[in-house]
Design a protein around this motif. Structure first.
Motif, PDB file in Angstrom:
ATOM      1  N   UNK A 111     -24.541 -49.348 -41.715  1.00  0.00           N
ATOM      2  CA  UNK A 111     -25.822 -49.800 -42.271  1.00  0.00           C
ATOM      3  C   UNK A 111     -25.636 -51.057 -43.110  1.00  0.00           C
ATOM      4  N   UNK A 112     -24.426 -51.270 -43.611  1.00  0.00           N
ATOM      5  CA  UNK A 112     -24.154 -52.458 -44.425  1.00  0.00           C
ATOM      6  C   UNK A 112     -24.194 -53.733 -43.608  1.00  0.00           C
ATOM      7  N   UNK A 113     -24.239 -53.617 -42.266  1.00  0.00           N
ATOM      8  CA  UNK A 113     -24.342 -54.813 -41.419  1.00  0.00           C
ATOM      9  C   UNK A 113     -25.768 -55.364 -41.379  1.00  0.00           C
ATOM     10  N   UNK A 114     -26.730 -54.608 -41.895  1.00  0.00           N
ATOM     11  CA  UNK A 114     -28.121 -55.080 -41.944  1.00  0.00           C
ATOM     12  C   UNK A 114     -28.277 -55.970 -43.176  1.00  0.00           C
ATOM     13  N   UNK A 115     -27.709 -57.146 -43.108  1.00  0.00           N
ATOM     14  CA  UNK A 115     -27.560 -57.980 -44.307  1.00  0.00           C
ATOM     15  C   UNK A 115     -28.851 -58.614 -44.798  1.00  0.00           C
ATOM     16  N   UNK A 116     -29.927 -58.509 -44.022  1.00  0.00           N
ATOM     17  CA  UNK A 116     -31.211 -59.062 -44.470  1.00  0.00           C
ATOM     18  C   UNK A 116     -32.161 -57.991 -44.985  1.00  0.00           C
ATOM     19  N   UNK A 117     -31.709 -56.742 -44.986  1.00  0.00           N
ATOM     20  CA  UNK A 117     -32.611 -55.641 -45.347  1.00  0.00           C
ATOM     21  C   UNK A 117     -32.939 -55.671 -46.827  1.00  0.00           C
ATOM     22  N   UNK A 118     -34.219 -55.431 -47.147  1.00  0.00           N
ATOM     23  CA  UNK A 118     -34.672 -55.356 -48.546  1.00  0.00           C
ATOM     24  C   UNK A 118     -35.117 -53.952 -48.922  1.00  0.00           C
ATOM     25  N   UNK A 119     -35.512 -53.160 -47.925  1.00  0.00           N
ATOM     26  CA  UNK A 119     -35.982 -51.804 -48.198  1.00  0.00           C
ATOM     27  C   UNK A 119     -35.287 -50.824 -47.257  1.00  0.00           C
ATOM     28  N   UNK A 120     -34.581 -49.862 -47.818  1.00  0.00           N
ATOM     29  CA  UNK A 120     -33.923 -48.817 -47.049  1.00  0.00           C
ATOM     30  C   UNK A 120     -34.436 -47.478 -47.558  1.00  0.00           C
ATOM     31  N   UNK A 121     -35.313 -46.835 -46.775  1.00  0.00           N
ATOM     32  CA  UNK A 121     -35.988 -45.610 -47.206  1.00  0.00           C
ATOM     33  C   UNK A 121     -35.692 -44.496 -46.204  1.00  0.00           C
ATOM     34  N   UNK A 143     -35.151 -51.996 -52.643  1.00  0.00           N
ATOM     35  CA  UNK A 143     -35.565 -50.598 -52.770  1.00  0.00           C
ATOM     36  C   UNK A 143     -34.604 -49.713 -51.999  1.00  0.00           C
ATOM     37  N   UNK A 144     -33.965 -48.793 -52.681  1.00  0.00           N
ATOM     38  CA  UNK A 144     -33.084 -47.822 -52.038  1.00  0.00           C
ATOM     39  C   UNK A 144     -33.613 -46.426 -52.349  1.00  0.00           C
ATOM     40  N   UNK A 145     -34.161 -45.765 -51.342  1.00  0.00           N
ATOM     41  CA  UNK A 145     -34.789 -44.458 -51.532  1.00  0.00           C
ATOM     42  C   UNK A 145     -34.089 -43.448 -50.634  1.00  0.00           C
ATOM     43  N   UNK A 146     -33.313 -42.582 -51.265  1.00  0.00           N
ATOM     44  CA  UNK A 146     -32.580 -41.534 -50.556  1.00  0.00           C
ATOM     45  C   UNK A 146     -32.948 -40.170 -51.118  1.00  0.00           C
ATOM     46  N   UNK A 147     -34.129 -40.054 -51.669  1.00  0.00           N
ATOM     47  CA  UNK A 147     -34.541 -38.833 -52.352  1.00  0.00           C
ATOM     48  C   UNK A 147     -34.669 -37.659 -51.387  1.00  0.00           C
ATOM     49  N   UNK A 148     -34.501 -36.455 -51.949  1.00  0.00           N
ATOM     50  CA  UNK A 148     -34.742 -35.205 -51.210  1.00  0.00           C
ATOM     51  C   UNK A 148     -33.909 -35.114 -49.939  1.00  0.00           C
ATOM     52  N   UNK A 149     -32.607 -35.296 -50.096  1.00  0.00           N
ATOM     53  CA  UNK A 149     -31.657 -35.035 -49.028  1.00  0.00           C
ATOM     54  C   UNK A 149     -30.636 -34.027 -49.542  1.00  0.00           C
ATOM     55  N   UNK A 150     -29.477 -33.997 -48.925  1.00  0.00           N
ATOM     56  CA  UNK A 150     -28.405 -33.122 -49.388  1.00  0.00           C
ATOM     57  C   UNK A 150     -27.139 -33.939 -49.646  1.00  0.00           C
ATOM     58  N   UNK A 151     -27.349 -35.165 -50.122  1.00  0.00           N
ATOM     59  CA  UNK A 151     -26.233 -36.050 -50.418  1.00  0.00           C
ATOM     60  C   UNK A 151     -25.438 -35.519 -51.594  1.00  0.00           C
ATOM     61  N   UNK A 152     -24.144 -35.803 -51.588  1.00  0.00           N
ATOM     62  CA  UNK A 152     -23.298 -35.300 -52.652  1.00  0.00           C
ATOM     63  C   UNK A 152     -22.295 -36.374 -53.055  1.00  0.00           C
ATOM     64  N   UNK A 153     -21.539 -36.028 -54.078  1.00  0.00           N
ATOM     65  CA  UNK A 153     -20.565 -36.986 -54.564  1.00  0.00           C
ATOM     66  C   UNK A 153     -21.153 -37.893 -55.626  1.00  0.00           C
ATOM     67  N   UNK A 154     -20.436 -38.935 -55.942  1.00  0.00           N
ATOM     68  CA  UNK A 154     -20.865 -39.858 -56.988  1.00  0.00           C
ATOM     69  C   UNK A 154     -21.756 -40.962 -56.426  1.00  0.00           C
ATOM     70  N   UNK A 155     -22.539 -41.536 -57.291  1.00  0.00           N
ATOM     71  CA  UNK A 155     -23.269 -42.742 -56.939  1.00  0.00           C
ATOM     72  C   UNK A 155     -22.245 -43.874 -56.866  1.00  0.00           C
ATOM     73  N   UNK A 156     -22.130 -44.570 -55.748  1.00  0.00           N
ATOM     74  CA  UNK A 156     -21.089 -45.595 -55.616  1.00  0.00           C
ATOM     75  C   UNK A 156     -21.190 -46.679 -56.687  1.00  0.00           C
ATOM     76  N   UNK A 157     -20.049 -47.025 -57.240  1.00  0.00           N
ATOM     77  CA  UNK A 157     -20.016 -48.109 -58.205  1.00  0.00           C
ATOM     78  C   UNK A 157     -20.508 -49.409 -57.586  1.00  0.00           C
ATOM     79  N   UNK A 158     -20.290 -49.551 -56.273  1.00  0.00           N
ATOM     80  CA  UNK A 158     -20.637 -50.805 -55.610  1.00  0.00           C
ATOM     81  C   UNK A 158     -22.127 -51.097 -55.630  1.00  0.00           C
ATOM     82  N   UNK A 159     -22.958 -50.052 -55.825  1.00  0.00           N
ATOM     83  CA  UNK A 159     -24.400 -50.304 -55.868  1.00  0.00           C
ATOM     84  C   UNK A 159     -24.745 -51.270 -56.986  1.00  0.00           C
ATOM     85  N   UNK A 160     -23.941 -51.290 -58.024  1.00  0.00           N
ATOM     86  CA  UNK A 160     -24.185 -52.234 -59.105  1.00  0.00           C
ATOM     87  C   UNK A 160     -24.050 -53.670 -58.675  1.00  0.00           C
TER      88      UNK A 160
END
Length: 932
Positions: free
Chosen positions: A97-107, A129-146
């Motif tokens: 998904x990181x290859x979508x280098x022009x994306x502004x909204x990932x919902x 906008x990064x919206x991943x709400x109401x899933x079953x994701x686990x682990x830490x929030x990646x530092x790279x998001x900063x």
């Protein structure tokens, strides 16, 4: 090569390129577009798509036309947004998904994605906008998001199972404006970097397990925060000082373990509209030294925009500051359940915008002054459980919008002012447990009271005939007074009555036969009066367990019932037999009664010593014994019984030395499934925490007097009963029907939707109620809805499969999802169906089991066939707030049609056609916020 030749070749190439540049550029554009297409196909390859939502992702169709994919308008065509919310997609998110280098909204919210959030997402340079709400994701929030924080404007990672802290790089984003992580299972403290952010305007971390102290830097002078909600966490320590914040409007620190006093520096925040510090351990008294009074005045004077102030359920002492009146815009003040003393300052009565004033359960003294009549907009006044004295001021009659007045458990004296009965909006009037004298005003029947409690006073005289005109009266308590005369014949009109308690008075005459025709009556207590003659034997009186006639020595019965003597007949034999039986009864009954009473007292004493009492949350709830429950419910008296089902009965009661009423759910353990219901309800209550779910006070697990197993759960008493009572109020003769306004129905829908969203999307594993209906939605004193009765609920797990998953499922006909009988496994969609039916019922006033629904017709089909132009014909006309303007075009188009759309989509027969609860909740809240 000669330089002239080189120059010639360069010029030639340049001319060729300028004359036809497109093939070369097109090749580059094609490469970038192809990268996007491959990234999307790789995403599709690794996920499960049960609904076929990605069926349009075909090679023969350009990817910009694929479902959920949006491209930019300029060449080359690049993916700028990917929106695939609520499609039941599962699998892991690929790093491609990181290859979508022009994306502004990932919902990708409200799906079933699992595994970690790819670290590579932090490399997307334009992501906003990064919206991943109401899933079953686990682990830490990646530092790279900063690293994306230069453009990231909104982050929503709610309703996941993320562990670890919030990365410093994300918290220090220079443009991050809203961080909403409410209703999760997050722990730890608030990172320093987040507390010092200068760009955040909205911070919502409510309903988590965050702990530690609230950072002092959160409220510094450079903060742009407008909304802060840290409520219902585990924060401790003092509230930090506040610097001059120009933007903060709403501050909620409710439901924590905060200590210390309320900082006077809160007065530096002059922009505040709402302050919610309730349900903490805040203490201290209001300072009386001159300097401290100045500081306190600063707190209340500077915040002139303050509208709502809630400091309830703390340990505050001292008196109410007179400077509170400086906040002239105040609409709600709640200082209840503290230890505040002194008199109510006269300046309070100058707050002319006040709608709700709750000062109950304190140590207030003095009198209620006539100035209370200045509060012309007042809707709720709760001054109960204090030490107020003097007369009830007649000026209260000037509060023409008052709906609830509670002055109980005080030392008030004098007469009941007749002016109170000029308030036509009054629904609940509680003057019990005072020292009131005189007669009940004859005008009592001139208003549509639903609750009238004047018990435990010294009132005398006759029951007013006009009381029979209160056609919507549900609860009537006049016990422990000095009333005399007979029960008025006009009482025959009280067809909506559920409880009547006239015990411990001097009422005479015969018991009227019209009680037999009361279909709603559940408890009738006429004990300890002077009734005489025969007791009715038909209708309601066939069930002796719901009638209390004890202490009326002149009553008799035509058949053997109520332990009463047989009424005399013309037969001499029967007369003699009656005389003998009466004499024997007089001789034998007293010693037997004394012996039985002594035995009972001994058993209770022994039982208290051996009772095992459990608490749902160890160490945090009051322990009660079987004996305590007996006392609280008058020995499980039928008079105290609110409702009953096959597996349990609910009693209203009050524990010794307590002022709050409670509802005690006693389980019928001799009925099949009752024990499982008790265990399931305990498990649910132990694992849930939400303002719109019923919360327990405590539970009792022990044995009764016969050494039989006894189990009960104690809840806060819901003063406004069930939603069912309000959606289906009784209509008798030509009386006006009292129901819910449109605004109230929207608020209740918001509350129920919020509760279900929490159960489905914010609990692990998800919780399905399985028996959602209006009777299981209770309404608190302020009409806040709380979902209850979890005896049939199920936590979803991998082991729950079809068809075994349905063996122990409860439910009520009309609200059960159709797939229950079609081999489907239990899912949250079952609750969605029930919510849709409940919403249709609220909007139409018709039950799904109404007799009109025959030959394939149903509530869903009725509304669907009328949608949209014919809706005014099927919607409940009594929901209007403004009379015949209820179905004005703006109201119909703006609120009613959207609500009906939600209800119809939820109650679709096939589960795949229904939306998920999170989307439903968002839509309901959108409608509610627009309306309110």
């Amino acid at each position: 090569m000669d330089h002239h030749v080189l120059i010639f070749l360069l010029v030639s190439y340049l001319l060729i390129f300028l004359s036809n540049p497109f093939p070369i550029l097109a090749a580059g554009s094609t490469n970038k577009s192809e990268i996007d297409r491959h990234a999307l196909l790789n995403f599709k390859l690794g996920i499960v798509d049960p609904l076929g939502a990605l069926s349009s992702w075909r090679k023969d169709l350009h990817f910009c036309r694929w479902n959920g994919v949006m491209c930019g308008k300029a060449h080359p065509f690049r993916v700028v947004a990917l929106k695939l919310n609520s499609l039941r997609l599962s699998g892991q998110l690929p790093s491609s998904l990181a290859n979508l280098t022009s994306i502004t909204q990932l919902e990708l919210g409200h799906n079933s994605f699992s595994g970690p959030i790819p670290e590579e997402l932090g490399t997307l340079p334009k992501l906003q906008d990064l919206i991943l709400a109401s899933n079953m994701l686990e682990g830490k929030i990646p530092e790279s998001l900063g690293n994306t924080s230069r453009s990231l404007s909104y982050v929503n990672l709610a309703d996941n199972i993320l562990s670890g802290g919030i990365p410093y790089s994300l918290a220090t984003s220079s443009s991050l404006t809203a961080l909403i992580l409410a209703n999760n299972n997050l722990s730890g403290g608030i990172p320093h970097s987040l507390a010092t952010s200068s760009s955040l305007t909205r911070l919502d971390l409510a309903v988590n397990r965050l702990s530690g102290m609230i950072p002092a830097s959160l409220f510094n002078g450079s903060s742009q925060l407008a909304f802060v909600n840290l409520g219902w966490n585990l924060f401790s320590g003092p509230i930090p000082d506040f610097h001059s914040m120009v933007a903060l409007q709403n501050l909620s620190l409710s439901g924590n373990n905060l200590l210390g006093s309320i900082p006077a520096s809160l007065g530096n925040v002059s922009s505040l509209i709402g302050i919610y510090l309730d349900s903490n351990n805040l203490g201290g008294s209001i300072p009386e030294t001159l300097s401290q009074i100045k500081n306190l005045s600063l707190l209340l004077y500077n915040i002139s925009s303050l509208v709502r102030l809630d400091l309830s359920q703390n340990n505050l002492t001292g008196s109410i500051p007179a400077s509170l009146a400086n906040s002239s815009k105040l609409q709600m003040i709640d200082l209840s359940r503290n230890s505040i003393s002194g008199e109510i300052p006269s300046s309070i009565w100058n707050l002319r915008n006040l709608v709700v004033l709750r000062l109950s359960q304190n140590k207030l003294s003095g009198q209620i002054t006539p100035a209370v009549g200045n509060l012309r907009r007042l809707s709720q006044l709760n001054l109960d459980s204090n030490s107020l004295s003097g007369n009830i001021p007649a000026s209260l009659g000037q509060c023409k919008q008052l709906t609830m007045l509670n002055l109980s458990v005080n030392n008030l004296e004098g007469h009941i002012p007749t002016q109170l009965l000029n308030i036509t909006t009054l629904v609940s009037l509680d003057l019990s447990r005072n020292d009131l004298i005189g007669s009940i005003p004859q005008q009592t029947g001139m208003i549509n009271l639903a609750v009238l409690n004047i018990s435990y006073n010294q009132l005398s005289g006759k029951i007013p005939l006009s009381l029979g005109q209160c056609l919507v009266l549900s609860f009537l308590h006049m016990e422990n007074n000095q009333l005399d005369g007979v029960i008025p014949q006009s009482f025959m009109n009280l067809k909506a009555i559920q409880q009547i308690d006239l015990s411990h008075n001097n009422i005479t005459g015969q018991i009227p036969d019209f009680f037999n025709s009361f279909t709603a009556l559940e408890d009738l207590d006429l004990s300890f009066n002077n009734f005489e003659g025969p007791v009715p034997t038909s209708g309601y009186f066939r069930n002796g367990s719901v009638v209390d006639l004890y202490g009326n020595t002149k009553l008799c019965a035509s058949v053997s019932m109520f332990a009463l003597p047989i009424c005399p007949t013309t037969s001499t034999v029967l007369k003699k037999r009656h005389l003998i039986n009466t004499r024997l009864l007089l001789i034998v009954a007293p010693p037997i009664a004394i012996a039985f009473f002594s035995f009972l007292c001994c058993m209770i004493t022994l039982l208290k010593k051996r009772t095992h009492t459990a608490s749902i949350y160890k160490g945090t709830m009051k322990k009660v014994s079987y004996g305590d429950i007996l006392k609280a419910t008058n020995w499980l008296s039928p008079v105290n019984k609110i409702s009953s089902s096959r597996t349990s009965s609910i009693y209203i009661g009050r524990f010794e030395f307590e002022t709050d009423l409670v509802a005690i759910k006693v389980f019928h353990l001799d009925e099949h499934g009752s024990l499982n219901n008790f265990l399931m309800e305990c498990e649910v209550l132990r694992n849930t925490r939400h303002r719109n779910l019923m919360k327990p006070v405590t539970l009792c697990s022990t044995v009764d007097l016969d050494n039989n197993e006894f189990k009960a759960i104690v809840f806060d008493f819901m003063a406004n009963g069930s939603l069912d009572m309000w959606v289906h109020p009784k209509l008798y003769q030509n009386s006006p029907k009292r129901g819910l306004s449109l605004g109230q129905r929207i608020r209740i829908a918001m509350d129920v939707a919020s509760a279900l969203d929490y159960m489905h999307n914010q609990l692990t594993p998800p919780l399905v109620h399985c028996d959602l209906k209006p009777a299981n939605v209770l309404l608190d004193y302020d009409m806040t809805a709380r979902v209850g009765d979890f005896g049939s609920a199920k936590f979803l797990s991998l082991g729950l499969s079809s068809p075994e998953g349905f063996v122990a499922i409860g439910g009520t006909m009309g609200y059960i999802a159709p797939e229950y009988g079609m081999g489907y496994k239990i899912s949250t969609g079952c609750d969605v169906y029930s919510f849709g039916v409940l919403l249709l019922e609220m909007l139409t006033g018709k039950r799904p089991t109404d007799t009109m629904f025959i030959d394939g017709m149903s509530l869903h089909k009725l509304v669907s066939s009328a949608y949209p132009n014919g809706l005014p014909e099927v919607l409940d006309p009594y929901m209007s707030q403004e009379g015949d303007r209820a179905f004005a075009s703006s109201t119909l188009q703006g609120y009613l049609i959207p609500l009906v759309e939600v209800a119809l989509s939820c109650s679709m027969e096939l589960p795949k056609d229904r939306p998920v609860m999170h989307d439903i909740c968002a839509k309901i809240f959108e409608i509610g916020e627009s309306f309110l």
